[in-house]
Structure formats: structure tokens, C-alpha cells
Design a protein around this motif. Sequence first.
Motif, PDB file in Angstrom:
ATOM      1  N   UNK A 529      -1.571  11.786   0.716  1.00 11.31           N
ATOM      2  CA  UNK A 529      -2.685  11.924   1.659  1.00 11.31           C
ATOM      3  C   UNK A 529      -3.259  13.339   1.604  1.00 11.31           C
ATOM      4  N   UNK A 530      -2.385  14.345   1.572  1.00 19.92           N
ATOM      5  CA  UNK A 530      -2.854  15.729   1.510  1.00 19.92           C
ATOM      6  C   UNK A 530      -3.617  15.993   0.219  1.00 19.92           C
ATOM      7  N   UNK A 531      -3.130  15.454  -0.880  1.00 16.56           N
ATOM      8  CA  UNK A 531      -3.795  15.643  -2.175  1.00 16.56           C
ATOM      9  C   UNK A 531      -5.173  14.979  -2.166  1.00 16.56           C
ATOM     10  N   UNK A 532      -5.247  13.754  -1.688  1.00 17.16           N
ATOM     11  CA  UNK A 532      -6.528  13.042  -1.641  1.00 17.16           C
ATOM     12  C   UNK A 532      -7.507  13.772  -0.724  1.00 17.16           C
ATOM     13  N   UNK A 533      -7.017  14.270   0.407  1.00 14.66           N
ATOM     14  CA  UNK A 533      -7.880  15.022   1.325  1.00 14.66           C
ATOM     15  C   UNK A 533      -8.401  16.290   0.648  1.00 14.66           C
ATOM     16  N   UNK A 534      -7.550  16.979  -0.123  1.00 14.76           N
ATOM     17  CA  UNK A 534      -7.971  18.194  -0.820  1.00 14.76           C
ATOM     18  C   UNK A 534      -9.042  17.878  -1.854  1.00 14.76           C
ATOM     19  N   UNK A 535      -8.876  16.764  -2.565  1.00 16.58           N
ATOM     20  CA  UNK A 535      -9.889  16.359  -3.552  1.00 16.58           C
ATOM     21  C   UNK A 535     -11.218  16.074  -2.856  1.00 16.58           C
ATOM     22  N   UNK A 536     -11.150  15.408  -1.709  1.00 18.58           N
ATOM     23  CA  UNK A 536     -12.363  15.107  -0.953  1.00 18.58           C
ATOM     24  C   UNK A 536     -13.051  16.398  -0.496  1.00 18.58           C
ATOM     25  N   UNK A 537     -12.252  17.369  -0.026  1.00 15.55           N
ATOM     26  CA  UNK A 537     -12.835  18.640   0.420  1.00 15.55           C
ATOM     27  C   UNK A 537     -13.472  19.386  -0.746  1.00 15.55           C
ATOM     28  N   UNK A 538     -12.828  19.358  -1.912  1.00 14.36           N
ATOM     29  CA  UNK A 538     -13.423  19.996  -3.088  1.00 14.36           C
ATOM     30  C   UNK A 538     -14.739  19.317  -3.444  1.00 14.36           C
ATOM     31  N   UNK A 539     -14.784  17.996  -3.314  1.00 12.49           N
ATOM     32  CA  UNK A 539     -16.008  17.240  -3.579  1.00 12.49           C
ATOM     33  C   UNK A 539     -17.114  17.648  -2.612  1.00 12.49           C
ATOM     34  N   UNK A 540     -16.772  17.764  -1.324  1.00  9.24           N
ATOM     35  CA  UNK A 540     -17.780  18.136  -0.326  1.00  9.24           C
ATOM     36  C   UNK A 540     -18.296  19.554  -0.545  1.00  9.24           C
ATOM     37  N   UNK A 541     -17.396  20.477  -0.885  1.00 10.58           N
ATOM     38  CA  UNK A 541     -17.774  21.886  -0.970  1.00 10.58           C
ATOM     39  C   UNK A 541     -18.455  22.210  -2.296  1.00 10.58           C
TER      40      UNK A 541
END
Length: 644
Positions: A529-541
Motif C-alpha cells: 500500500x505504501x509503495x502504491x501510494x508513493x507511485x501515485x504521489x510521484x505521478x501527481x507531482x
Amino acid sequence: MASDIYLIPLLPLIGFLINGLLIGRLSRPLVTIIGCGSVGLSLVLSIQAFLHLRSLPSAERVVEQVLFTWIPSGSLHVDMAFLLDPLSAVMILVVTGVGFLIHVYSVGYMHHDPGYGRYFAYLNLFTFSMLTLVLANNFLLMFVGWEGVGLCSYLLIGFWFERKSASDAGKKAFIVNRIGDFGFLIGMFIIFWQVGSLNFLTVSENAPHVFAMGGGLITATCLLLFVGAAGKSAQIPLYVWLPDAMEGPTPVSALIHAATMVTAGVYMIARTNALYIMAPDALMVVAIVGAVTAFYAATIGLAQNDIKRVLAYSTVSQLGYMFLACGVAAFTAGIFHLMTHAFFKALLFLGAGSVIHAMSDEQDMRQMGGLKKYLPITFGTMMIATLAISGIPGLSGFFSKDEILWKAFSSDHGHWLLWVLAVVTAALTAFYMFRLIYLTFYGRERMSDEVRSHLHESPRSMTVPLVVLGVLSVIGGFVGMPHIFGVANHFEEWMAPVVATHGAIAEHALASGPGSAAMEWLLMAVSVVLVVFSIYMAFRVYNRKIETATALRQRFALMHRVLLNKYYVDEIYGAVIVRPVVYGSLFLWKFVDVIVIDGLVNGIARVGRDASDLLRYSQSGRVRNYAAIFLAGVVILLAWFVFG
């Protein structure tokens, strides 16, 4: 098959000798055939050796080949001998397999370089040294390979020695590793002093009888060995050479970071696990340094703009994971991650090389963007490697990293704080790696029109190794699937004879903690979950709203500056260590040596010379002068007796 083990390292050595001695006299195709062919043949022999070992019963998977007695001196008896067991079999497959792909890739990458022959000679020597290191059956022969990879790192990092930055980086790697090697040597001396042998099997068998469990001497020995490992495998505080190793050609970066030199320290600790099991305090130090290094390097990777430097700090971080595994006595998990990391990190570096090749040697990600459509194979394979290193389920990195996370939490030598550091590092890794992907392959094209006009996919000699490594990055982890998946962990079973041959000591040290299958599933879910959330944040930023990155950088300017400048560690080392040593050396040279020592020696000589100048007037050879002096002496004596 046992009689052919020596050929595995010998063939690259022959390739080095031919290409090295005949530099400038061989055509490029012939250099390519010799350089790549020698390592390719070693790969074939390594596969045969693995299959032969696999055909033996588990308890008999140890093959020693003694070539001759190397050092017979009193009680010191060292053979030139090789050891093939499950651990060395894994290592030779990694070294020759990934190394061969890097050799093939280099054909295209270095095609126009004037130092083509010299490059392949160095690459062959590097492969020989690493194979010697992992196949050696004793500490001393291992140290020969250990120093060999250190020499080759100096030669290859500084390959373009015309650039001062490259020559400085090569010297930095060489000097920092000498610091670590000093600790390794002292540890080796203590082992011989206590055990009376440097043979790995003898040391493992006799260590419980000559060292006290948890005693000061075994702890000191293991810590000294770890100093050597920290230098070779770039752990705090000796990691500073590895990011600068980017000055060498990109395939060299892949070879150093993935398949050879930096894995030597992890291998050495796994090879000496019988000693570390007896030193729980040393294991704790290894685990803490590994976890802290993993987190520390990952934070630096967040702010780097050079595509290779991001990957360099990623390597330091991933090596920290391997040491964390060894530190919690999960040696098999550490070697498993070493293997999977070799696949996806080699792929990432070679992919970065393909990008740099297309971008006319540009390495700054801020000057890239939108390369996905120009480099489809490079993009696809790098995406696979990025997913693997991030720990996405189903890819190789997920299985090995999850095993380390679980052991860090559940092992008798583990602790929940180690797990927290490791899982946060996993999240940071996913973020900065997808930052690399989005800045490089997505968004607006930020390169110049001239660079854009030359964008093209790399030649097959470069893309085929990328595809092969991409496949390995996908399937490489399935040999070590966790038991909670309801299948056998084949990698663990394969490594068992090496890790668990030390009786009750090993069984006690490797026993799992009180964790349950439910807890393992829960921790796995948290990390994913933490890894997927980090990927999503990188995508947003970095993809959806790139202006957010600028806003965050301005808002946290101080933190960004600290991370961009790598916590100013190089500057601190320069102020605290390097400059005092330089100034001290200048003082010893210009004052102690020139003024005191030379002044004293030259002063004595000057006194003798001046005295001789005075005395020479009394030796004129003229009789009347001697008579006058004689008369003056008589007058002085008469005056003394008369008036004295």
C-alpha cells in the motif's frame, strides 16, 4: 565437472591478457569476440557447474578443487583452490550472466570510443577478479580477488582519465576502499591466529571451538570484517566513493553496481555466516548500519537530477537492504535480494545508458521528457525494472524485498524499528524511481531541437540485453516465493547447506520470531500500500501537475538544498579529514622534512665544508709558510712559559 572449475575465472583472464597485451593491434571485431566470448564461455561453464551441483544430494553440494599449494610457510598453509557450493554457484551465475550481457551491451555503447580494446581488457580483468573472489576457498585467495576488483574499479571509473573529475573519482574509490581493506586484513589475521587456517570450511567447522559465543574477540573480528564489507559495498561511512563512480562509462556503472564489486561485501558476510552467528552484537551493528544506510541514501535519491546519480544512491540504499538481511541473520534473504537486484539494477543502468546515448550524452533529467515515443524498448524495460525495484507484487524485487522486511520484523535478531526504517525506505524508493521515469519519459520535451533531431532507439547490441534483463526482472523472484504462498521456497532450500551447516548455533540464530502468517500478510499489505501510494504521489507531482514539484522545492528549500548536496558529507569529510591530512602532509614536507631533517643534515655538511675551507689555508704546500707558523708557535709557547 569438478575438474573444470578453474576454467570459469581463467577464461576472462585469458581474454584480458590477449586484449591487454595486444592493445591497438587487434581489430574491433576480434576484440569483441575475445572480450565477450571469454565471459560467454565462463557463463556456459557456470551453468554446467550449477547443474552438476544440483544433481548432487543436498548434503554433498560442496566441491573443492585444489590446483597447487600456494603458500607453505610454517603453520600457514594456503592452497590455490576453488570452492563450488550453493552460495558460490549463485554468485558465478550472477557475475557471468549479468556480466556477459553488459559485455554485449558495451559493444554498441563503446563502439566509437578510441579506447575500445583497453576497455574490454579492463572489463575481462574485472570479471576474472570477481570470479576469483567468489570461488576462492580461503580468505587469502578471496582477498586477491577483493583487491583485483578494487584495482579494476580504479581503472574503469577513471577510464576517461583525460577528465579530471573521472581521474579524481577513480582515486577516491581506490583510497576509500583501502580504508575498508585495512579492517578486513586485521580480521583475517585474527582468524588465522585463532583457528590456524584461512580455509572457509575449516574456519566454519572450528570457529565454535576456538571462539566464545558472543565473546569480545569474535565480535571484534566480525566488526573488522564488516569494515571491509562497508568499504567494498558502500555503507555508511564509507559509501562516498560509489556515487562518484558514475564518471566511468555507463556499462561500467552497471557492472560495478549490479554484478560485481559492490556485492562483494554482502557475499563475504554470507560466506562467513558461521562467525557472525556467534557474534550477535556484530550482527546488530550490521543490521543498524544497513537499515540506516538504506534510508539515508533513499532520501538523497529524492533530490538528484543526474539520472545515473539517482541510480547510484539507489544502489547504496539497496545494498543497505542486503546488509539489513544479513544483520538479522537472514543470510539467504540477503543473497536472494543480491541476485534479483543484479537483474533490475543492471537493467536500470543499461537503460539509463540507452537514454544518455540517445540524448547525446546528456544526463540531467531536467533536460529530458517525452522520450517514451522515441525509445519504446528502453522505456518498456526500464519500466519493468522500476516496478521491480519498487516492490510491485509479481516481480522479482517484491519477493526478495518482502522477505527482508519480514525477517527484519520477525527474526530473533530483528526489531520493529528496523522494519519501519526498511518499509519507509521502500516507499521512498518507489517515489524517486517513478520520479525518474516521469521526468525522463513523460511530459513536455525539454531537450534542444538539435538533440531532438538525433533521438533514436539504441542498436540491437544494446536493446537485446535490456530485454533479457527485463525478463529476468519479472521471473527472477519466483525461485524464492515466501512459504505463506503455499509453495516451497526453492532458493531457501538451495542455500540451506551453506547457511545452516553449523548445528544448533545456526538453528537458534535463524529461528523466526513470534510472528504468524497473518502478521506476515499484514506487513506485506502495508508495504505494498505504501509503495502504491508513493507511485501515485510521484505521478501527481511529476506527471499530472509538474508545477507542484517546483512549489514543493521552494517551500522546503532548505531540505531540498541539503538533499541535493548529499547532506554535505563530502564537504564535511573534506574539512575534517582530507584537508587536515593535506595540511599535515604539507607541514611534514615543508617544515619537518625540508627545514628540520634536511636542514640538520645539510647544516652538518655545511659546518664540515666551512671548517675545511679554513683548514685548507694551513695546507698551502709552501715551506716558508710552515716555517712561519712553526716560529709563531714557538714564540707563543715561550710567552706562555715566561709570562704564564
